[in-house]
Motif scaffolding. Structure first.
Motif, PDB file in Angstrom:
ATOM      1  N   UNK A 175      50.776  44.538  33.617  1.00  9.99           N
ATOM      2  CA  UNK A 175      51.395  43.474  34.178  1.00  9.99           C
ATOM      3  C   UNK A 175      51.711  43.974  35.600  1.00  9.99           C
ATOM      4  N   UNK A 176      52.183  44.910  35.981  1.00  8.97           N
ATOM      5  CA  UNK A 176      52.775  45.197  37.345  1.00  8.97           C
ATOM      6  C   UNK A 176      51.530  45.616  38.263  1.00  8.97           C
ATOM      7  N   UNK A 177      50.378  46.115  37.649  1.00  6.97           N
ATOM      8  CA  UNK A 177      49.253  46.221  38.396  1.00  6.97           C
ATOM      9  C   UNK A 177      48.602  44.897  38.742  1.00  6.97           C
ATOM     10  N   UNK A 178      48.335  43.963  37.890  1.00  4.30           N
ATOM     11  CA  UNK A 178      47.923  42.792  38.010  1.00  4.30           C
ATOM     12  C   UNK A 178      48.778  41.943  39.128  1.00  4.30           C
ATOM     13  N   UNK A 179      50.092  41.913  38.811  1.00  2.00           N
ATOM     14  CA  UNK A 179      51.016  41.249  39.786  1.00  2.00           C
ATOM     15  C   UNK A 179      50.715  41.919  41.439  1.00  2.00           C
ATOM     16  N   UNK A 180      50.732  43.111  41.458  1.00  2.00           N
ATOM     17  CA  UNK A 180      50.287  43.868  42.709  1.00  2.00           C
ATOM     18  C   UNK A 180      49.200  43.500  43.553  1.00  2.00           C
ATOM     19  N   UNK A 181      48.269  43.889  42.369  1.00  2.00           N
ATOM     20  CA  UNK A 181      46.723  43.888  43.177  1.00  2.00           C
ATOM     21  C   UNK A 181      45.631  42.807  42.628  1.00  2.00           C
ATOM     22  N   UNK A 182      46.309  41.875  41.768  1.00  2.00           N
ATOM     23  CA  UNK A 182      45.500  40.792  41.494  1.00  2.00           C
ATOM     24  C   UNK A 182      44.323  40.794  40.449  1.00  2.00           C
ATOM     25  N   UNK A 183      44.405  42.176  39.670  1.00  2.00           N
ATOM     26  CA  UNK A 183      43.019  42.412  38.881  1.00  2.00           C
ATOM     27  C   UNK A 183      43.756  42.973  37.570  1.00  2.00           C
ATOM     28  N   UNK A 184      43.000  42.919  36.428  1.00  4.94           N
ATOM     29  CA  UNK A 184      42.941  43.511  35.304  1.00  4.94           C
ATOM     30  C   UNK A 184      42.335  44.884  35.466  1.00  4.94           C
ATOM     31  N   UNK A 185      43.041  45.810  34.511  1.00  7.02           N
ATOM     32  CA  UNK A 185      42.511  47.042  34.668  1.00  7.02           C
ATOM     33  C   UNK A 185      42.325  47.667  33.142  1.00  7.02           C
ATOM     34  N   UNK A 186      41.709  48.487  32.998  1.00  7.01           N
ATOM     35  CA  UNK A 186      41.590  49.442  31.637  1.00  7.01           C
ATOM     36  C   UNK A 186      42.611  50.323  31.799  1.00  7.01           C
ATOM     37  N   UNK A 187      43.346  50.740  30.632  1.00  7.73           N
ATOM     38  CA  UNK A 187      44.178  51.608  30.795  1.00  7.73           C
ATOM     39  C   UNK A 187      44.205  52.598  29.655  1.00  7.73           C
ATOM     40  N   UNK A 188      44.155  53.984  29.728  1.00  5.40           N
ATOM     41  CA  UNK A 188      44.056  55.148  28.806  1.00  5.40           C
ATOM     42  C   UNK A 188      45.279  56.191  28.928  1.00  5.40           C
ATOM     43  N   UNK A 189      45.966  56.458  27.858  1.00  2.00           N
ATOM     44  CA  UNK A 189      46.923  57.316  27.695  1.00  2.00           C
ATOM     45  C   UNK A 189      46.553  58.427  26.966  1.00  2.00           C
TER      46      UNK A 189
END
Length: 110
Positions: free
Chosen positions: A84-98
């Motif tokens: 959500x933070x990335x989408x708000x800041x950069x306007x895109x959905x990302x894949x996340x892996x931990x």
């Protein structure tokens, strides 16, 4: 640790400094407050990539020490909030892996 590496096209990352500062503040708070990382152990880096042809326009990889308090549910919450933070800041959905590593399998300096 954690090490948070954000891979995204340079065009997506071309944002004002304030955007980075806001995102970094949120990312750092999630690491320190939610998954209880030591404040001086958080490392965040942006890697500008070329054009993404398949998949989401960005990828976030988080490497961290395994810990009993870092449950699947907690890490799910962490990823939801980071997304959500990335989408708000950069306007895109990302894949996340931990990726969580046991302490005896981590060799580090600095």
């Amino acid at each position: 640790m954690p090490n948070v590496t954000i891979y995204a096209p340079e065009s997506l990352l071309a944002q004002p400094d304030e955007t980075y500062e806001t995102f970094l503040g949120t990312c750092n708070a999630l690491c320190v407050d939610l998954i209880r990382a030591e404040p001086d152990k958080v490392h965040v880096i942006f890697v500008a990539t070329g054009r993404h042809a398949i998949g989401r326009p960005g990828y976030i990889e988080v490497k961290l020490r395994a810990g009993g308090h870092r449950t699947r549910e907690l890490m799910g919450e962490f990823m939801d909030k980071l997304d959500a933070a990335f989408r708000t800041a950069f306007g895109a959905d990302v894949r996340i892996r931990c990726f969580a590593y046991e302490g005896e399998h981590i060799f580090a300096r600095n």
